[in-house]
Design an enzyme around this catalytic site. Structure first.
Site, PDB file in Angstrom:
ATOM      1  N   CYS A  77      -8.691  -0.351  -5.995  1.00  0.00           N
ATOM      2  CA  CYS A  77      -8.195  -0.675  -7.335  1.00  0.00           C
ATOM      3  C   CYS A  77      -9.346  -1.130  -8.227  1.00  0.00           C
ATOM      4  O   CYS A  77     -10.242  -0.342  -8.515  1.00  0.00           O
ATOM      5  CB  CYS A  77      -7.057  -1.696  -7.262  1.00  0.00           C
ATOM      6  SG  CYS A  77      -6.062  -1.687  -8.768  1.00  0.00           S
ATOM      7  N   HIS A 175      -3.003   1.372  -4.237  1.00  0.00           N
ATOM      8  CA  HIS A 175      -3.096   0.284  -3.243  1.00  0.00           C
ATOM      9  C   HIS A 175      -2.694   0.816  -1.869  1.00  0.00           C
ATOM     10  O   HIS A 175      -1.505   0.843  -1.551  1.00  0.00           O
ATOM     11  CB  HIS A 175      -2.205  -0.885  -3.661  1.00  0.00           C
ATOM     12  CG  HIS A 175      -2.746  -1.622  -4.836  1.00  0.00           C
ATOM     13  ND1 HIS A 175      -3.599  -2.698  -4.716  1.00  0.00           N
ATOM     14  CD2 HIS A 175      -2.618  -1.397  -6.154  1.00  0.00           C
ATOM     15  CE1 HIS A 175      -3.944  -3.115  -5.913  1.00  0.00           C
ATOM     16  NE2 HIS A 175      -3.372  -2.346  -6.807  1.00  0.00           N
ATOM     17  N   GLU A 177      -2.810  -0.442   0.982  1.00  0.00           N
ATOM     18  CA  GLU A 177      -2.140  -1.439   1.830  1.00  0.00           C
ATOM     19  C   GLU A 177      -0.676  -1.619   1.445  1.00  0.00           C
ATOM     20  O   GLU A 177       0.087  -2.256   2.166  1.00  0.00           O
ATOM     21  CB  GLU A 177      -2.890  -2.767   1.755  1.00  0.00           C
ATOM     22  CG  GLU A 177      -2.696  -3.596   0.481  1.00  0.00           C
ATOM     23  CD  GLU A 177      -3.492  -3.113  -0.732  1.00  0.00           C
ATOM     24  OE1 GLU A 177      -4.098  -2.026  -0.659  1.00  0.00           O
ATOM     25  OE2 GLU A 177      -3.482  -3.830  -1.751  1.00  0.00           O
TER      26      GLU A 177
END
Lengths: 193, 255
Positions: A77, A175, A177
């Site tokens: 990001c 993202h 994750e």
């Protein structure tokens, strides 16, 4: 594997660390230049504003260290945006590792800003664990310009580079994750690189 | 627009998931981590966790349960409840939350929005708005977590939505209080008005009771996401069925 998450003093260090723990790794969070330089792999996280994050990097004496890394590096990001030359966000000079600039997204009817949510990808590089049509999670108001480093992109009024790659540096605007199974494949490909 | 989001909302009290009708009479509906995992498996696009009594009790939510959720799920989630300082927001984000939603504290001190947006970016700052219809307009209420503490702010919802986004809020969760828990459909006209006023994503909240209500929130009101609690907790609507239905309506869904 010796995995180091660069401590830039704010942001999604918590969730990034947890994502790698799911692979059985124990990432070390560090702001120490020597520890970062000695790592097998380096993660540059970052949620927040470019000015603040770059200030923290400079204050910690990390700019030169990060530019000089030769092991696999993953910027996530804002961490990906910092790899580029300059960000419109607070007129911030970034690390300049990958040519290109970061510009603000312009809202339009039906396209609010931040670009927030799950967008589908066009993937140009089969080595990053992602496939065309995968949905991944975005949350950003600024984006890098598409260029030779772009290896996956989403459409949001303009082409939004979702993943970039240059030499040993990989970046994700989304993202991983928080992108379910697709995100896990992307992280796994980085760990196996 | 990205795929429209289906967002189960989990009200949290003392580390458990609870649900009330029009913000009253809360009953226990389950363990927080089990609920999070269940919704993730069913295909929820995002989760919101509200510590419903934190603000009224003058405290911030507990980062401990934020960490417990962050460890198990790999989809985004927002947390809310009594966050009134930069450091409290930082604790939520460091514990693994993707976004912090602020409501009453932003009404107490609107500069909080700017402080959070400056340090963490607008994409981490969600504005929760409890909107109440009265006298032909919509007004913002404060401290709605407790019936005794709930009060009028004298602010029009549209004015507040505009001000808050100018200050840096990156998303609005618009909860139409008269629709909360009654399952008669979202307030489409009001949601549409906020979508047109704010340049940020707007999440419809309050009133979901049938599949069509979600379609209307996306197609008629232009919401980026639709939030619901009762219909998901009580298993009146299964998320896979909902996404299948919305897909056949031509609405982009993450599968």
């Amino acid at each position: 594997m010796d995995l180091v998450i660069v401590d830039v003093g704010c942001g999604n260090i918590g969730s990034v660390g947890i994502a790698f723990e799911r692979f059985g790794l124990s990432p070390v969070i560090s702001g120490d230049p020597e520890t970062i330089a000695a790592a097998d792999k380096v993660i540059l996280p970052g949620v927040g504003a470019a000015g603040y994050a770059m200030e923290e990097i400079v204050k910690r004496g990390l700019a030169g260290t990060l530019r000089g890394l030769t092991q696999p590096v993953l910027g996530i990001c804002l961490g990906m945006q910092m790899l580029f030359e300059h960000s419109e966000e607070e007129g911030t000079d970034c690390l300049g590792i990958i040519p290109g600039r970061v510009r603000k997204l312009s809202p339009a009817p039906g396209m609010p800003v931040p670009h927030m949510g799950w967008s589908s990808l066009q993937v140009r590089d089969d080595r990053i664990g992602l496939r065309t049509g995968d949905y991944v999670y975005f949350a950003h108001s600024f984006a890098v310009d598409a260029g030779p480093a772009t290896v996956a992109s989403a459409d949001y009024g303009r082409e939004i580079p979702a993943a970039v790659r240059a030499r040993n540096f990989l970046g994700a605007q989304f993202h991983p994750e928080r992108s379910g199974e697709a995100g896990a494949r992307f992280l796994e490909s980085f760990l196996n690189a | 627009m990205p795929a429209r989001r289906i967002i189960p909302c989990l009200d949290v009290k003392d580390g458990r998931v609870v649900k009330g009708i029009q913000f009253r009479n809360h009953r226990d509906v389950g363990d927080i981590v089990e609920s999070a995992m269940r919704y993730r498996e069913e295909g929820a696009d995002e989760l919101v966790f509200y510590d419903i009594s934190a603000s009224a009790e003058g405290r911030s939510l507990d980062p401990e349960w934020v960490r417990r959720i962050a460890r198990v799920i790999d989809i985004p989630f927002a947390v809310a409840g009594g966050v009134r300082t930069r450091d409290q927001a930082a604790a939520c984000l460091d514990s693994g939350a993707d976004k912090v939603s602020i409501n009453s504290p932003a009404l107490e001190r609107p500069a909080l929005i700017e402080e959070l947006a400056r340090d963490f970016g607008s994409q981490c700052v969600v504005l929760g708005v409890d909107s109440f219809e009265a006298d032909g307009d919509y007004w913002v209420k404060q401290y709605t977590g407790s019936p005794d503490a709930t009060r009028d702010t004298g602010r029009r919802t549209l004015d507040w939505a505009k001000e808050a986004t100018e200050r840096g809020a990156g998303e609005i969760v618009l909860n139409c209080m008269r629709r909360d828990g009654v399952r008669t459909g979202y307030d489409l006209a009001h949601t549409r008005a906020v979508v047109e006023t704010a340049s940020v994503p707007v999440i419809a909240s309050g009133g979901a009771g049938a599949l069509e209500h979600f379609r209307d929130a996306f197609v008629d009101a232009g919401a980026s996401g639709a939030l619901a609690a009762t219909v998901f907790h009580d298993r009146l609507i299964a998320i896979p069925d909902l996404k299948e239905y919305l897909g056949t309506c031509g609405i982009e869904m993450r599968r």
